[in-house]
Design a protein around this motif. Sequence first.
Motif, PDB file in Angstrom:
ATOM      1  N   VAL A 230       0.849  -1.199   0.000  1.00  7.88           N
ATOM      2  CA  VAL A 230       0.000   0.000   0.000  1.00  7.88           C
ATOM      3  C   VAL A 230       0.877   1.240   0.000  1.00  7.88           C
ATOM      4  CG1 VAL A 230      -1.681   1.332   1.339  1.00  7.88           C
ATOM      5  CG2 VAL A 230      -1.946  -1.154   1.104  1.00  7.88           C
ATOM      6  N   GLY A 231       1.927   1.219   0.809  1.00  8.52           N
ATOM      7  CA  GLY A 231       2.880   2.327   0.840  1.00  8.52           C
ATOM      8  C   GLY A 231       2.483   3.406   1.824  1.00  8.52           C
ATOM      9  N   GLY A 232       3.480   4.118   2.331  1.00 12.50           N
ATOM     10  CA  GLY A 232       3.224   5.212   3.257  1.00 12.50           C
ATOM     11  C   GLY A 232       2.859   4.704   4.639  1.00 12.50           C
ATOM     12  N   GLU A 233       2.314   5.601   5.426  1.00 11.84           N
ATOM     13  CA  GLU A 233       1.889   5.270   6.778  1.00 11.84           C
ATOM     14  C   GLU A 233       0.500   4.655   6.725  1.00 11.84           C
ATOM     15  OE1 GLU A 233       0.895   7.531  11.006  1.00 11.84           O
ATOM     16  OE2 GLU A 233       2.029   8.564   9.441  1.00 11.84           O
ATOM     17  N   VAL A 234       0.404   3.380   7.068  1.00 10.07           N
ATOM     18  CA  VAL A 234      -0.861   2.654   6.944  1.00 10.07           C
ATOM     19  C   VAL A 234      -1.341   2.248   8.339  1.00 10.07           C
ATOM     20  CG1 VAL A 234      -2.047   0.707   5.892  1.00 10.07           C
ATOM     21  CG2 VAL A 234      -0.121   1.768   4.705  1.00 10.07           C
ATOM     22  N   PRO A 235      -2.443   2.798   8.811  1.00 10.92           N
ATOM     23  CA  PRO A 235      -2.977   2.402  10.113  1.00 10.92           C
ATOM     24  C   PRO A 235      -3.380   0.930  10.128  1.00 10.92           C
ATOM     25  CG  PRO A 235      -3.991   4.444   9.347  1.00 10.92           C
ATOM     26  CD  PRO A 235      -3.235   3.881   8.194  1.00 10.92           C
ATOM     27  N   VAL A 236      -3.166   0.275  11.244  1.00 15.36           N
ATOM     28  CA  VAL A 236      -3.584  -1.110  11.441  1.00 15.36           C
ATOM     29  C   VAL A 236      -4.717  -1.109  12.454  1.00 15.36           C
ATOM     30  CG1 VAL A 236      -2.882  -3.412  12.165  1.00 15.36           C
ATOM     31  CG2 VAL A 236      -1.271  -1.951  10.921  1.00 15.36           C
ATOM     32  N   LEU A 237      -5.875  -1.640  12.051  1.00 15.31           N
ATOM     33  CA  LEU A 237      -7.090  -1.525  12.849  1.00 15.31           C
ATOM     34  C   LEU A 237      -7.725  -2.886  13.086  1.00 15.31           C
ATOM     35  CD1 LEU A 237      -8.689   1.376  10.757  1.00 15.31           C
ATOM     36  CD2 LEU A 237      -7.379   1.641  12.874  1.00 15.31           C
ATOM     37  N   ALA A 238      -8.159  -3.145  14.310  1.00 17.61           N
ATOM     38  CA  ALA A 238      -9.025  -4.291  14.584  1.00 17.61           C
ATOM     39  C   ALA A 238     -10.466  -3.868  14.296  1.00 17.61           C
ATOM     40  CB  ALA A 238      -8.881  -4.745  16.028  1.00 17.61           C
ATOM     41  N   THR A 239     -11.336  -4.847  14.080  1.00 16.69           N
ATOM     42  CA  THR A 239     -12.725  -4.520  13.777  1.00 16.69           C
ATOM     43  C   THR A 239     -13.673  -5.461  14.502  1.00 16.69           C
ATOM     44  OG1 THR A 239     -14.368  -4.273  12.006  1.00 16.69           O
ATOM     45  CG2 THR A 239     -12.710  -5.981  11.703  1.00 16.69           C
ATOM     46  N   GLY A 240     -14.831  -4.935  14.825  1.00 17.83           N
ATOM     47  CA  GLY A 240     -15.891  -5.742  15.414  1.00 17.83           C
ATOM     48  C   GLY A 240     -16.879  -6.248  14.391  1.00 17.83           C
ATOM     49  N   ALA A 241     -16.638  -5.974  13.108  1.00 18.51           N
ATOM     50  CA  ALA A 241     -17.537  -6.408  12.038  1.00 18.51           C
ATOM     51  C   ALA A 241     -17.061  -7.735  11.461  1.00 18.51           C
ATOM     52  CB  ALA A 241     -17.599  -5.352  10.937  1.00 18.51           C
ATOM     53  N   GLY A 242     -17.991  -8.620  11.175  1.00 20.90           N
ATOM     54  CA  GLY A 242     -17.652  -9.902  10.573  1.00 20.90           C
ATOM     55  C   GLY A 242     -17.500  -9.793   9.072  1.00 20.90           C
ATOM     56  N   HIS A 243     -16.648 -10.646   8.502  1.00 19.27           N
ATOM     57  CA  HIS A 243     -16.390 -10.620   7.061  1.00 19.27           C
ATOM     58  C   HIS A 243     -16.065 -12.026   6.568  1.00 19.27           C
ATOM     59  CE1 HIS A 243     -16.203  -6.211   7.021  1.00 19.27           C
ATOM     60  NE2 HIS A 243     -15.446  -6.293   8.101  1.00 19.27           N
ATOM     61  N   ASP A 244     -16.266 -12.244   5.269  1.00 20.02           N
ATOM     62  CA  ASP A 244     -15.887 -13.523   4.682  1.00 20.02           C
ATOM     63  C   ASP A 244     -14.396 -13.781   4.827  1.00 20.02           C
ATOM     64  OD1 ASP A 244     -18.435 -14.489   3.549  1.00 20.02           O
ATOM     65  OD2 ASP A 244     -18.308 -12.702   2.292  1.00 20.02           O
ATOM     66  N   ALA A 245     -13.589 -12.714   4.841  1.00 16.49           N
ATOM     67  CA  ALA A 245     -12.147 -12.882   5.041  1.00 16.49           C
ATOM     68  C   ALA A 245     -11.866 -13.575   6.365  1.00 16.49           C
ATOM     69  CB  ALA A 245     -11.444 -11.526   4.997  1.00 16.49           C
ATOM     70  N   GLY A 246     -12.665 -13.301   7.377  1.00 16.98           N
ATOM     71  CA  GLY A 246     -12.484 -13.949   8.667  1.00 16.98           C
ATOM     72  C   GLY A 246     -12.811 -15.430   8.615  1.00 16.98           C
ATOM     73  N   ILE A 247     -13.846 -15.799   7.854  1.00 11.94           N
ATOM     74  CA  ILE A 247     -14.205 -17.208   7.717  1.00 11.94           C
ATOM     75  C   ILE A 247     -13.092 -17.963   7.001  1.00 11.94           C
ATOM     76  CG2 ILE A 247     -15.909 -18.818   6.810  1.00 11.94           C
ATOM     77  CD1 ILE A 247     -16.928 -16.974   9.058  1.00 11.94           C
ATOM     78  N   LEU A 248     -12.544 -17.382   5.925  1.00 10.08           N
ATOM     79  CA  LEU A 248     -11.459 -18.036   5.199  1.00 10.08           C
ATOM     80  C   LEU A 248     -10.212 -18.150   6.060  1.00 10.08           C
ATOM     81  CD1 LEU A 248     -11.781 -16.524   1.600  1.00 10.08           C
ATOM     82  CD2 LEU A 248     -12.691 -18.668   2.487  1.00 10.08           C
ATOM     83  N   ALA A 249      -9.907 -17.076   6.810  1.00 17.03           N
ATOM     84  CA  ALA A 249      -8.730 -17.114   7.674  1.00 17.03           C
ATOM     85  C   ALA A 249      -8.859 -18.221   8.709  1.00 17.03           C
ATOM     86  CB  ALA A 249      -8.532 -15.768   8.350  1.00 17.03           C
ATOM     87  N   ALA A 250     -10.051 -18.374   9.291  1.00 19.94           N
ATOM     88  CA  ALA A 250     -10.269 -19.427  10.284  1.00 19.94           C
ATOM     89  C   ALA A 250     -10.125 -20.810   9.670  1.00 19.94           C
ATOM     90  CB  ALA A 250     -11.654 -19.271  10.908  1.00 19.94           C
ATOM     91  N   ALA A 251     -10.336 -20.914   8.352  1.00 19.87           N
ATOM     92  CA  ALA A 251     -10.195 -22.194   7.655  1.00 19.87           C
ATOM     93  C   ALA A 251      -8.770 -22.438   7.183  1.00 19.87           C
ATOM     94  CB  ALA A 251     -11.151 -22.242   6.463  1.00 19.87           C
ATOM     95  N   GLY A 252      -7.851 -21.524   7.488  1.00 15.28           N
ATOM     96  CA  GLY A 252      -6.453 -21.729   7.136  1.00 15.28           C
ATOM     97  C   GLY A 252      -5.995 -21.049   5.874  1.00 15.28           C
ATOM     98  N   VAL A 253      -6.855 -20.236   5.259  1.00 11.70           N
ATOM     99  CA  VAL A 253      -6.460 -19.509   4.050  1.00 11.70           C
ATOM    100  C   VAL A 253      -5.764 -18.210   4.461  1.00 11.70           C
ATOM    101  CG1 VAL A 253      -7.263 -18.344   1.954  1.00 11.70           C
ATOM    102  CG2 VAL A 253      -8.374 -20.461   2.722  1.00 11.70           C
ATOM    103  N   PRO A 254      -4.526 -17.955   4.030  1.00 12.49           N
ATOM    104  CA  PRO A 254      -3.888 -16.670   4.344  1.00 12.49           C
ATOM    105  C   PRO A 254      -4.759 -15.520   3.835  1.00 12.49           C
ATOM    106  CG  PRO A 254      -2.294 -18.202   3.414  1.00 12.49           C
ATOM    107  CD  PRO A 254      -3.640 -18.832   3.235  1.00 12.49           C
TER     108      PRO A 254
END
Length: 494
Positions: free
Chosen positions: A429-453
């Motif tokens: 992305v480049g530059g100063e990139v904030p890193v944020l946790a979220t309370g919203a659910g997403h398909d990315a979370g389901i894939l991550a829990a299944a072992g997909v990077p």
Amino acid sequence: MLEDLARVGRDPATGGYVRDAWSHADQELREWFAGEATRRGLDLREDRNGNLWAWWGDPAREPGVVTGSHLDSVRQGGAYDGPLGVVSAFAAIDLLRRRGFQPRRPLGVVCFTDEEGARFGVPCVGSRLLTGALTPERALGLTDDHGDTLADVLTRLGRDPRALGPDPETLRAIGVFVELHVEQGKGLVEHGRPVGVASGIWPHGRWRFDLRGQANHAGTTRLADRHDPMLALARLVLAAREHAARRGVVATVGKVLVSPNNANAVPGLVSAWLDARGPAEADVRALVADLHHLTAPPVHPAAPQPPEPRTPAGSPSPQPPPGNSVRGQAPAPYGAASTGGAASQGGAVPEGGVASVGGSSSGEAAAPYGGAGSSGGYVGSVKRRGFEEGGLAPGEGSGLRGGVVVREESWTPLVGFDVGLRERVGRAVGGEVPVLATGAGHDAGILAAAGVPSAMLFVRNPTGVSHAPDEHAEQADCEAGVAALANVLEELCR
């Protein structure tokens, strides 16, 4: 491209969107996705669970890099939640082609089915089925507000419900997943940056509280003789806010069904849905236990049960659906050992998914208050409290006669995104990139829990509002998101 979608499912009275899974609006959006894929010469595929894939290159050759999101919405939702990720994925491919980039790995765009769960009550149905986190039997039995099951709806659309289920072949094609999403908060506003990266997703779930009283006449029933579950509902709503603040989590009662729902009748049954989320699973689970014990009336085994409440049409009132529960194995909070979950907090909805106190419902045996058991009750005990705090003595005006049944309809454990991938995404992305946790659910979370990077990019939302018409992202920030996503895809596809 967002303009192309602006009219689909839009309520002209509110400006909000209603795009339920498998509705007419959803079908129109699926056709739009297919058209955009075809226009770019991408290989369009649909998996066994209705998720749509558009491939640049052949994922059978090697696992690819996938981006995208969803197109369905919550009821009266905003224009950006989901669609921004899908539109940005196509736009990023356009940008890469203008740069003359040729990916060495297959590059895919996905539109996941029924991410919001607005119609059938369980979120991320498409990705959960894909990964095996949701069984097809449970998915097909989910019901909407009209009593139609997912199996009914698919059959009417000419689809074979028996096709649903885990799809290891499609899952193997996903080497890496990056989801771009409008931020559902004001973190990036506070950081003064247009684009951020997600660190993880809080554990979160949905619970249905069935509060049983006794239907009766509003004018002739003395206050002292009433068993009005609306009182228990009021206590539940107020207590959810109070106990959430006490435990450092968030809780919402956002959906309620009242039966028989007559203005001149004391209700017999109130069903309320609790959404609870927080940084640590133990605190979320403890909140649910707090609320269950607060609403549970004293147990009187000899007391007669009220007749079954009925709707105005004379049909039985809605019952707790048999098995809308979705479970995952909950990891400990970031960098922490397991706390033992809710049992160490004194009790919660058990592994069976249902806890019943003070009465019975749908043939399920009620557990005595504070009793132990592997299903239908609590593990451990929690000191009874709450009625005295609210000014009602136990058993006086509690509003319940038939008991309270709590059913866990969905649960998503804590998800921490791959740190190495997150750092690589941030550098791209480049530059100063904030890193944020979220309370919203997403398909990315389901894939991550299944072992997909997996990783996520957030685009600034100046209003901080989401799941509502005021959700927004400025054009310049959307373009910055597309450029960031294109940089990430180029880096991952080298």
